[in-house]
Write an enzyme that holds these catalytic residues in place. Structure first.
Site, PDB file in Angstrom:
ATOM      1  N   ASP A 118      -6.672  -1.432   6.944  1.00 36.49           N
ATOM      2  CA  ASP A 118      -5.327  -1.149   6.477  1.00 36.49           C
ATOM      3  C   ASP A 118      -4.964   0.274   6.840  1.00 36.49           C
ATOM      4  O   ASP A 118      -5.840   1.087   7.072  1.00 36.49           O
ATOM      5  CB  ASP A 118      -5.341  -1.193   4.938  1.00 36.49           C
ATOM      6  N   ASP A 132      -5.860  -4.970   0.129  1.00 33.68           N
ATOM      7  CA  ASP A 132      -5.648  -4.730  -1.290  1.00 33.68           C
ATOM      8  C   ASP A 132      -4.772  -5.783  -1.942  1.00 33.68           C
ATOM      9  O   ASP A 132      -4.886  -6.035  -3.117  1.00 33.68           O
ATOM     10  CB  ASP A 132      -5.092  -3.325  -1.533  1.00 33.68           C
ATOM     11  N   ASP A 153      -4.054 -10.758   0.899  1.00 35.72           N
ATOM     12  CA  ASP A 153      -5.167 -10.392   1.768  1.00 35.72           C
ATOM     13  C   ASP A 153      -6.403 -11.208   1.450  1.00 35.72           C
ATOM     14  O   ASP A 153      -7.327 -11.259   2.245  1.00 35.72           O
ATOM     15  CB  ASP A 153      -5.516  -8.908   1.585  1.00 35.72           C
TER      16      ASP A 153
END
Lengths: 1019, 281
Positions: free
Chosen positions: A371, A712, A716
């Site tokens: 990310d 997060d 996901d």
């Protein structure tokens, strides 16, 4: 329904009363209309139980009842395997089956013996029981270890309870979000996470970020209007675990816990199968090898024994012995301990490992899909650049020391800083005077927070400045105006003018200006200054930064006297011909440790792919600044721009980096994605939805890569599950993500992953050493049986004694190897190939079994023969003595010197032989332990004393052996006797030889890398 | 699913074939001829070295040994008792007085055992002084005579059937040889018989009182003391044969010597022996 109607009316009545109280009555009718819409919707959603009044909320008792009925408002963790199944799995996994077989064979053997002779000895029953106990105890141990690591997770998720502001008993209360029940009235404001699925009853400028749910990264406006039948589309529902970005809202809880939309998605995610961890595969492979060896040798010698005319019963007992000797009983427990030690070490470095096996997975990772926000970046907007006086200034963006060094002498800066300070609604939460500015908690959105902190650092006490410049009117930022405005009294008592300050989208601000401030002087805004503005604007924008423009105007005291009443709705103040002061750009800056970590990854052969929902320009800028796109590599677009040619004309081979947007990804076939993944070393995926993450992960896995994924959001979780190792963010991560992940990064920091990788690689190397160490003595345990069967000497090593080696002397040393330091820089080599670099490879097995193991057997046999010879049985006498030796009624067996031995005297000598063999193995296992410290380097390069735990291991070996031989010498059930001290040293030359031999092996490996020797001898 | 399995099975078959013999590299079982040669040579040298090394260390170890006396004798500090005829499976003698073939084996065994005790075999042995240890300094170690006549009725001389045919069978009891053992006091073997439903009785033993003369000690080992004869004690069964099988448990133990133990928890044969005689008419 009918029963509920009066209650609904009562809500309406009270709702109206509530509005009267709070909204001073000016647009009562409007709200009344909205109320009815809300109520209409409620009639459609007949699930909830309207037993409360808006201003009163639920009573505590009602809430308690509902809580008892519906359960807490939390996502239930994915369905766990029942504890008993987990436990039973430990009981039959690995070598346990073999040992069970051994135990059952023991009991069968006793059964046969008993049917022949009622007084037969219970030895086999004891042995079977001991074997069963070993399985059960190691099973319990492994189960306990697993459970312990799961508990760490459980306690962790309890550490950060979510809070909710709820109205209960007509009071506003902050309660843990878990205790919310259907019907509760909650208030949310910008920055809050929505604590349950709520239907909005009242909203002001409310926007939510539904990206974790839908993947849309654009903020979604929320109101009380019922706009769509689909709950995902309608505007009056806020979803559990999404964030309210700005504005405020009051809502009624309509669903809690697993019944929320997110709960449904989370339960879907648990359907995605968990991949087997690489280390689990490796251990399975290893168990297969050892079990294969055990079974084939066992069966082979069973056949040999039967054809040598041994009784079947004896042959069965031999088979048991061979199995026990071959199975490293303590190894799997050791591996578990080793892994959990590493897990602990990693937890200290902020990597919390949920699944022990994931410890190693991280080490074999070859692709990390990371990310951006929070992981690579600090997850807070920070002022990066300023533009005023026709100049770009750089601000310090590092995490901790925040000293601004740009030129602050200009008059323009004085004005700009005033605007930054005053035109800002964000405030520090009180009581944080001692907290460093950058760490203080701020109420306000990300940009305003950045500006507040920035001005606090540069100017000092912002709140004091604001107090001195009393605010008389304000228009908060909204997405239609794209500006924010406030009007203040100045802090100069002689100056009676009002100061109007404004910030917003640069182009909108410039439109409203006619002058520009340069060096503190107002100048007319001409063509050239406008161009300078646009150049600066483009430049900062091109860095992926969020740019804001600032302007001000002193309102003349004549037109706007001190008593003037500003009306923000009527806009009774000028909105043009303002004075432009400057630009300021903000970015979520990369964490300072990240570029280093990325470099490390690169040298470790790990490809880092950025996957973000952000804008490609921002993504690329951050990728460049952290090194995911290295300084000298270009994308196709970059090349096109540099050469001034069309994108299509660029030779794709020249481009090392690529930025793929979610839109492009949507149109790609699997093959195209594979091509992108293989042909570009540096990849950034921007504007991707969480679902696309799953596609990217699958693409990477098609390349045979071990993929680590960070995430997060709730959405996901499928990708986290699909990944070989899912890494959830400890701070920003949702519970669903943490549940799906194998590991939790406590500090959300990418650099922690890299330390994790290092630990993972080290543990793989060290496990190899542990296994090599453990397998070696298996041959020394096995040979006695084979020699006993073939040559007919009295049994050199008893089955119980074997267990004392495997589960006694060898345990601590094999764990000690886990503390061994790396031999060379493990971060400078490629990640191991999932299918080629095995934990237990052929050279390891061959070298352990056929080289060191054999040498060890010879050494141990030497001790054995010495003991027998010095007591009167020379080696030549021992051959084929077995049958007479074991006859219970032969009590005058003659030794080499003509002396006669009773059965018990022989038995005692046999136990002395066991002890001697045991000591022989133990002494040589010390040498084995020392040589296993390294696989390639000389022990002297590695340092004999660097790993102190090894010495603890050696001490433990010797102490356990001393206790067994001298302390428990009289307990005959354990078959240990007192051994003369000198016999402890008989095997020492052999131990020394083992060391020398291994040093020679390592020397040749170092001298001739790639040679025949290297290929056959390096494990 | 099955399709995939099938494919992988074929694949693995092909892989196995390739492993057995790979025509492109000429590899057989995963190694080329040269590689096999190298590895075999390596193991030949390596194992040759290990074998030589083991032989050498064993040789060194054997050098520490004495040919005549074992280095340590701590594990047999006290002798065990053994009985003859040699029991076949367990310590049980079972025969029928009227059937010669039922005890013929016992007689043969006794005869074989007593062969070294014939006057002929003993003629070169020394007639030692009774009642004292016969300590010798070498280099030649002599053995003392054990005249069979001491066994009286059980010598086999007067009754070649050792009393089996008469229902008074003889069992020989001897003490295990232990090098250097010097009994103290006046060691003797005492035997008691216990038949179901009867009182325990002391059985007659020969020589009288079951004496073991000290002159037979110490023993100097097989090599030095090749002609050594162990002293024997015979126990005779004096129950009368009847039509019902007579089952007697006999226990013999060493008495009269301080340093010869006759009881140990675990070793049932240390200074004692128990056996069962089942006799039918």
């Amino acid at each position: 329904m009918g029963q509920k109607t009066p209650q609904i009316y009562s809500v309406e009545l009270n709702g109206a009363k509530d509005m009267k109280q709070t909204d001073k009555g000016d647009d009562k009718d409007k709200y009344r209309g909205l109320w009815s819409t809300c109520l209409e919707l409620r009639k459609n959603h007949h699930k909830e139980h309207v037993t409360k009044e808006i201003d009163l909320g639920l009573s505590s008792t009602q809430a308690a009842e509902l809580l008892a009925r519906d359960g807490p408002n939390a996502l239930s963790p994915p369905q766990e395997t029942p504890e008993i199944i987990k436990f039973l799995k430990q009981m039959v996994g690995g070598f346990s089956i073999l040992l069970w077989v051994g135990a059952i064979l023991c009991w069968i053997a006793y059964g046969i013996q008993f049917s022949n002779d009622k007084s037969s000895s219970l030895d086999n029953v004891y042995l079977g029981t001991v074997l069963a106990l070993v399985v059960i105890l190691t099973g319990i141990f492994a189960y306990y270890q697993e459970a312990k690591s799961t508990n760490i997770m459980a306690s962790f998720s309890k550490m950060i309870p979510q809070q909710a502001l709820v109205i209960r008993d007509s009071e506003k209360k902050i309660i843990p979000a878990e205790q919310l029940v259907v019907g509760d009235i909650v208030e949310i404001k910008g920055g809050d996470q929505i604590p349950a699925d709520i239907r909005l009853l009242f909203a002001q400028g409310c926007k939510v970020d539904n990206s974790s749910l839908t993947g849309e990264s654009e903020p979604q406006p929320r109101s009380c209007e019922f706009t769509h039948d689909n709950p995902l589309e309608t505007k009056n529902i806020g979803f559990y675990s999404t964030t309210c970005l700005e504005g405020t809202a009051t809502g009624m809880v309509i669903n809690t816990g697993d019944r929320t939309i997110i709960g449904h998605i989370a339960s879907l995610a648990s359907g995605v199968g968990n991949e087997k961890t690489p280390i689990a595969t490796e251990i399975e492979h290893f168990v297969h090898i050892v079990a294969g060896v055990a079974i084939s040798i066992g069966v082979l010698f069973f056949i040999i024994a039967v054809s040598m005319k041994y009784r079947v019963l004896d042959s069965i007992i031999f088979l048991i012995g061979i199995i026990v000797a071959n199975v490293p009983e303590g190894l799997l427990a050791t591996v578990t301990v080793t892994l959990s030690l590493t897990a602990k070490r990693m937890a200290k470095k902020n990597c919390l490992v949920k699944n022990l096996e994931a410890v190693e997975t991280l080490g074999s990772t070859s692709i990390i899909c990371s990310d951006k926000t929070g992981t690579l970046t600090q997850n807070r907007m920070t002022v990066a650049h300023l533009w005023f006086d026709n100049q770009i200034f750089m601000a310090d963006t590092s995490e901790d020391h925040f000293k601004q060094t740009f030129d602050q002498s200009s008059g323009t800066w004085a004005s700009l800083s005033k605007i930054i300070t005053l035109c800002n609604r964000a405030e520090f939460r009180p009581g944080q005077e001692r907290v460093p500015i950058m760490k203080r908690v701020v109420v306000g959105d990300a940009s305003e927070t950045a500006l507040l902190k920035f001005s606090e650092v540069v100017l000092g006490d912002v709140m004091e400045i604001r107090k001195r410049n009393h605010k008389v009117a304000e228009i908060p930022f909204n997405s239609t105006n794209k500006f924010q405005l406030s009007i203040h009294k100045t802090d100069d008592p002689t100056d009676k003018r009002f100061l109007m300050v404004m910030k917003g989208a640069p182009e909108k601000i410039l439109e409203k200006c006619s002058t520009i401030m340069v060096n503190g002087q107002e100048q007319p805004l001409d063509q050239s200054t406008a161009e300078a503005f646009y150049t600066a604007y483009m430049e900062l924008g091109g860095l992926g930064e969020r740019v804001l423009g600032f302007c001000h105007l002193y309102l003349s005291a004549d037109e706007f006297p001190e008593t003037y009443s500003f009306d923000v709705d009527a806009m009774n103040f000028p909105m043009s011909n303002l004075c432009f002061v400057g630009l300021l750009s903000m970015i979520d800056p990369p964490r300072s440790t990240v570029p280093d970590a990325i470099t490390k990854c690169r040298s470790a052969g790990i490809k880092v792919i950025m996957v973000t929902g952000d804008h490609p320009i921002t993504a690329k800028a951050i990728a460049k600044s952290v090194g995911i796109i290295s300084a000298n590599s270009e994308t196709v677009e970059d090349i096109a721009k540099r050469l001034n040619i069309a994108v299509e004309q660029v030779n794709k081979q020249d481009a090392k980096a690529v930025v793929v947007t979610g839109m492009e990804l949507k149109d790609m076939s699997e093959d195209q994605l594979d091509e992108v993944l293989t042909s570009y070393p540096e990849i950034v995926f921007a504007r991707t939805s969480p679902q696309q993450k799953l596609i990217i992960v699958e693409g990477c896995q098609r390349q045979d890569a071990v993929v680590a994924v960070t995430g997060d959001g709730v959405n996901d979780s499928p990708a986290l599950k699909k990944a070989d190792i899912g890494i959830a963010m400890g701070i920003a991560g949702s519970d669903a993500a943490k549940n799906a992940a194998d590991m939790v990064l406590l500090d959300d920091n990418f650099a922690s992953i890299v330390t994790g990788v290092e630990e993972g690689r080290l543990i793989f190397d060290n496990l190899k050493k542990t296994i090599a160490y453990t397998l070696t003595k298996n041959i020394a345990e096995l040979c006695p049986f084979l020699i006993y069967i073939i040559v007919g000497v009295p049994l050199p090593l008893g089955t119980i004694t074997i267990l004392f080696i495997d589960l006694g002397t060898d345990i601590v040393p094999s764990i000690a190897l886990a503390y061994e330091k790396a031999e060379s820089d493990i971060m400078n080599r490629k990640p191991r190939h999932k299918k080629k670099d095995r934990l237990v490879n052929k050279p390891l097995a061959v070298y352990s079994y056929l080289h060191i193991g054999l040498m060890q057997s010879l050494g141990a046999f030497l001790v054995y023969f010495t003991v027998y010879a010095q007591e009167g049985f020379r080696p030549s006498t021992l051959i084929n003595l077995r049958v007479e030796w074991e006859k219970d009624f032969v009590n005058n067996l003659e030794d080499s010197y003509g002396q006669e031995w009773t059965r018990y005297q022989r038995k005692y000598l046999e136990w002395t032989g066991y002890t001697a063999f045991f000591i022989g193995i133990m002494i040589q296992q010390i040498a084995d332990l020392i040589i296993r410290k390294t696989r390639k380097n000389s022990i002297f390069q590695q340092g004999l004393f660097r790993n102190k735990v090894i010495w603890v291991g050696i001490a433990s070996q010797i102490i356990i052996a001393l206790i067994l031989s001298y302390g428990l010498g009289s307990i005959t059930a354990l078959n240990f006797t007192m051994l003369r001290p000198q016999y402890w040293f008989v095997a020492v030359p052999h131990a020394f030889l083992i060391w020398v031999y291994d040093e020679v092996r390592k020397l040749f490996i170092r001298l001739y890398p790639g040679s025949w020797w290297d290929k056959n001898m390096y494990y | 699913m099955t399709k995939k399995d099938k494919k992988s099975f074929q694949q693995s078959l092909a892989e196995w074939k390739l492993f057995l013999y790979n025509p492109t590299t000429g590899a057989f079982l995963g190694r080329t001829a040269k590689s096999w040669g190298l590895i075999l040579l390596f193991y030949l040298v390596f194992y040759g070295f290990l074998a030589a090394l083991f032989t050498f260390t064993m040789w060194v170890m054997l050098q520490t040994l004495n040919d005549e006396v074992p280095k340590y004798r701590d594990q047999i500090s006290s002798p065990g008792l053994t009985v003859f005829p040699k029991p076949v499976t367990a310590l049980e003698y079972s025969f029928s007085v009227s059937k010669r073939e039922s005890y013929e084996g016992y007689i043969e065994d006794l005869k074989k055992f007593l062969k070294p005790y014939t006057a002929e075999a003993q003629k070169n042995l020394r007639n030692c002084q009774d009642g004292a240890l016969f300590e010798q300094k070498g280099p030649v170690y002599e053995a003392c005579q054990f005249p069979l006549a001491l066994l009286e009725a059980c010598s086999g001389e007067s009754d070649p059937e050792f009393g089996y045919s008469k229902g008074h069978p003889c069992i020989l009891v001897k003490m295990n040889r232990i090098i250097g053992l010097k009994p103290q006091g006046k060691p003797a073997i005492e035997c008691t018989g216990n038949s179901k439903g009867e009182n325990t009785t002391t059985l007659p033993v020969y020589p009288s009182e079951g004496n073991i003369d000290l002159k037979y000690f110490p023993y100097y080992g097989k090599k030095l003391h090749a002609s050594y004869l162990q002293p024997l004690v015979a126990v005779q069964f004096n129950y009368t044969a009847s039509s019902t099988p007579k089952e007697v448990t006999v226990e013999c133990k060493i008495v009269g010597s301080k340093n010869l133990k006759n009881y140990d928890d675990r070793d049932k044969f240390l200074g004692r022996v128990a056996f069962k005689i089942t006799m039918r008419a």
